[in-house]
Design a protein around this motif. Structure first.
Motif, mmCIF file in Angstrom:
data_model
loop_
_atom_site.group_PDB
_atom_site.id
_atom_site.type_symbol
_atom_site.label_atom_id
_atom_site.label_comp_id
_atom_site.label_asym_id
_atom_site.label_seq_id
_atom_site.Cartn_x
_atom_site.Cartn_y
_atom_site.Cartn_z
ATOM 1 N N ALA A 27 36.636 23.076 44.239
ATOM 2 C CA ALA A 27 36.595 23.034 42.773
ATOM 3 C C ALA A 27 37.694 23.904 42.170
ATOM 4 C CB ALA A 27 35.222 23.494 42.279
ATOM 5 N N GLU A 28 37.871 25.104 42.724
ATOM 6 C CA GLU A 28 38.896 25.995 42.183
ATOM 7 C C GLU A 28 40.299 25.462 42.448
ATOM 8 O OE1 GLU A 28 38.411 28.524 40.149
ATOM 9 O OE2 GLU A 28 36.324 27.876 40.262
ATOM 10 N N TRP A 29 40.496 24.833 43.592
ATOM 11 C CA TRP A 29 41.809 24.252 43.882
ATOM 12 C C TRP A 29 42.098 23.091 42.938
ATOM 13 C CZ3 TRP A 29 46.386 25.028 45.323
ATOM 14 C CH2 TRP A 29 47.225 23.976 45.689
ATOM 15 N N THR A 30 41.078 22.300 42.645
ATOM 16 C CA THR A 30 41.263 21.190 41.702
ATOM 17 C C THR A 30 41.657 21.718 40.327
ATOM 18 O OG1 THR A 30 39.659 19.812 42.874
ATOM 19 C CG2 THR A 30 40.138 19.227 40.593
ATOM 20 N N LYS A 31 40.971 22.776 39.871
ATOM 21 C CA LYS A 31 41.321 23.365 38.579
ATOM 22 C C LYS A 31 42.742 23.927 38.595
ATOM 23 C CE LYS A 31 37.514 25.948 38.174
ATOM 24 N NZ LYS A 31 36.595 26.953 37.607
ATOM 25 N N PHE A 32 43.109 24.586 39.675
ATOM 26 C CA PHE A 32 44.419 25.231 39.746
ATOM 27 C C PHE A 32 45.549 24.202 39.707
ATOM 28 C CE2 PHE A 32 48.076 27.138 41.758
ATOM 29 C CZ PHE A 32 48.082 28.426 41.266
ATOM 30 N N ARG A 33 45.407 23.127 40.483
ATOM 31 C CA ARG A 33 46.527 22.192 40.599
ATOM 32 C C ARG A 33 46.593 21.198 39.447
ATOM 33 N NH1 ARG A 33 44.961 17.192 42.546
ATOM 34 N NH2 ARG A 33 42.855 17.061 43.418
ATOM 35 N N THR A 34 45.528 21.086 38.641
ATOM 36 C CA THR A 34 45.556 20.140 37.529
ATOM 37 C C THR A 34 45.928 20.794 36.199
ATOM 38 O OG1 THR A 34 43.155 20.445 37.281
ATOM 39 C CG2 THR A 34 43.909 18.546 38.567
ATOM 40 N N VAL A 35 46.191 22.089 36.218
ATOM 41 C CA VAL A 35 46.638 22.805 35.021
ATOM 42 C C VAL A 35 48.115 23.145 35.193
ATOM 43 C CG1 VAL A 35 46.313 24.850 33.587
ATOM 44 C CG2 VAL A 35 44.341 23.722 34.615
ATOM 45 N N ALA A 36 48.915 22.862 34.167
ATOM 46 C CA ALA A 36 50.369 23.034 34.300
ATOM 47 C C ALA A 36 50.795 24.502 34.302
ATOM 48 C CB ALA A 36 51.081 22.297 33.168
ATOM 49 N N GLY A 37 50.043 25.361 33.613
ATOM 50 C CA GLY A 37 50.448 26.752 33.450
ATOM 51 C C GLY A 37 50.760 27.501 34.728
ATOM 52 N N PRO A 38 49.855 27.484 35.724
ATOM 53 C CA PRO A 38 50.124 28.238 36.954
ATOM 54 C C PRO A 38 51.409 27.817 37.663
ATOM 55 C CG PRO A 38 47.816 27.627 36.842
ATOM 56 C CD PRO A 38 48.488 26.919 35.712
ATOM 57 N N ALA A 39 51.685 26.515 37.692
ATOM 58 C CA ALA A 39 52.898 26.045 38.363
ATOM 59 C C ALA A 39 54.146 26.575 37.676
ATOM 60 C CB ALA A 39 52.912 24.515 38.398
ATOM 61 N N TRP A 40 54.135 26.564 36.336
ATOM 62 C CA TRP A 40 55.296 27.078 35.612
ATOM 63 C C TRP A 40 55.461 28.586 35.817
ATOM 64 C CZ3 TRP A 40 59.088 24.266 33.994
ATOM 65 C CH2 TRP A 40 58.871 22.932 33.615
ATOM 66 N N LEU A 41 54.363 29.314 35.838
ATOM 67 C CA LEU A 41 54.448 30.755 36.054
ATOM 68 C C LEU A 41 54.992 31.073 37.443
ATOM 69 C CD1 LEU A 41 51.119 31.910 34.377
ATOM 70 C CD2 LEU A 41 53.432 32.500 33.640
ATOM 71 N N LEU A 42 54.520 30.346 38.453
ATOM 72 C CA LEU A 42 55.007 30.601 39.808
ATOM 73 C C LEU A 42 56.470 30.186 39.949
ATOM 74 C CD1 LEU A 42 51.885 29.591 41.921
ATOM 75 C CD2 LEU A 42 52.616 31.859 41.178
ATOM 76 N N ALA A 43 56.861 29.118 39.245
ATOM 77 C CA ALA A 43 58.283 28.761 39.228
ATOM 78 C C ALA A 43 59.091 29.870 38.568
ATOM 79 C CB ALA A 43 58.475 27.440 38.488
ATOM 80 N N GLY A 44 58.499 30.513 37.549
ATOM 81 C CA GLY A 44 59.168 31.643 36.907
ATOM 82 C C GLY A 44 59.339 32.822 37.845
ATOM 83 N N VAL A 45 58.343 33.069 38.702
ATOM 84 C CA VAL A 45 58.471 34.146 39.697
ATOM 85 C C VAL A 45 59.681 33.891 40.597
ATOM 86 C CG1 VAL A 45 57.382 35.231 41.697
ATOM 87 C CG2 VAL A 45 56.010 34.687 39.693
ATOM 88 N N VAL A 46 59.796 32.650 41.079
ATOM 89 C CA VAL A 46 60.901 32.304 41.964
ATOM 90 C C VAL A 46 62.237 32.424 41.233
ATOM 91 C CG1 VAL A 46 61.920 30.486 43.387
ATOM 92 C CG2 VAL A 46 59.433 30.773 43.323
#
Length: 276
Positions: A27-46
């Motif tokens: 359930a938590e993985w589904t929430k994480f991968r279906t929200v755009a915010g975390p991906a953009w933040l992690l791309a910002g880290v890189v």
């Protein structure tokens, strides 16, 4: 703080507990991968870590064997802004649950609050660890390509920028970024407000080095560098002058791990004892 009686969570047999944990992870993985915010933040880290590291490498010059510049420290300069973005990612991983009211639905679906909380921590760890590895690898590659042309050569005592010491520094940088994200998750669970949690995390990170710069007592300055997560974590990325550091690299990483464990424990206790 408002405490009210809550129905006790259901008791699970060992097999049922594993099933519940697996369901929480899904359930938590589904929430994480279906929200755009975390991906953009992690791309910002890189992006920040690599870009700032490349800029720092381009500005660094070693004109003699006594220049005393640590190439790993130069290459990983981007950790400074990158950690702030990783901290925001950790805060929002649980802060968004409170700001949107999703927390009540999540805890209704998963009454075992600690199972839910540590499933969220596990789901956060994997992508942050991956992004941190990409960020550090990119920064190290930029340094490897740029620094030799700026005097970081065998003639100046830099026989290799890919030695075991450099690899240890890179591993320390990856673990440091990951631990900061988890520390932020724990503090956000305790504070339950994203803006306050971000301010608290940044205060914890930057307060100790700022205080160390102000204090004139060398012994107190050294102690502040030993207990602060930011200076301790940076010790884990050093490759020269290690014996003169307040902590050894692995001791420094251990200090950050203790901060993270304490924050996660605090967050778990607050989640366990307070209303959603």
């Amino acid at each position: 703080m408002r405490l009210t009686a809550r129905a006790a969570p259901p008791r699970y047999l060992p097999g049922q507990a594993r099933q519940a944990a697996a369901a929480a992870l899904r359930a938590e993985w589904t929430k994480f991968r279906t929200v755009a915010g975390p991906a953009w933040l992690l791309a910002g880290v890189v992006t920040l870590t690599v870009a700032v590291g490349a800029a720092a490498a381009s500005a660094a010059h070693c004109r003699s064997a006594t220049c005393g510049i640590d190439p790993a420290t130069v290459s990983f300069t981007g950790i400074y802004p990158g950690q702030a973005v990783a901290a925001v990612a950790g805060v929002l991983a649980i802060g968004n649950e409170y700001s949107t009211g999703m927390i009540k639905l999540s805890l209704t679906a998963m009454p075992r609050r600690l199972t839910w909380f540590f499933a969220k921590a596990a789901v956060l760890t994997a992508p942050v660890l991956t992004a941190s590895a990409l960020a550090v690898a990119g920064a190290a590659l930029a340094g490897r390509l740029i620094l030799p042309g700026h005097g970081f050569t065998p003639a100046h005592g830099y026989a290799s920028l890919t030695s075991a010491t450099d690899l240890r520094a890179a591993a320390g940088a990856v673990l440091y970024l990951t631990l900061i994200a988890l520390l932020s998750l724990g503090l956000a669970a305790a504070v339950r407000d994203s803006a306050a949690a971000i301010g608290l995390v940044l205060g914890v990170l930057y307060l100790f080095p700022l205080a160390a710069d102000i204090v004139s007592n060398p012994a107190l300055t050294r102690h502040l560098d030993q207990i602060g997560p930011l200076p301790a974590g940076l010790d884990a990325q050093a490759t020269i002058g290690v014996k003169g550091l307040p902590l050894t690299p692995w001791q420094g990483l251990g200090v950050v791990a203790l901060w993270t464990a304490g924050a996660l424990l605090l967050g778990a206790l607050v989640l366990k004892c307070r209303d959603a």
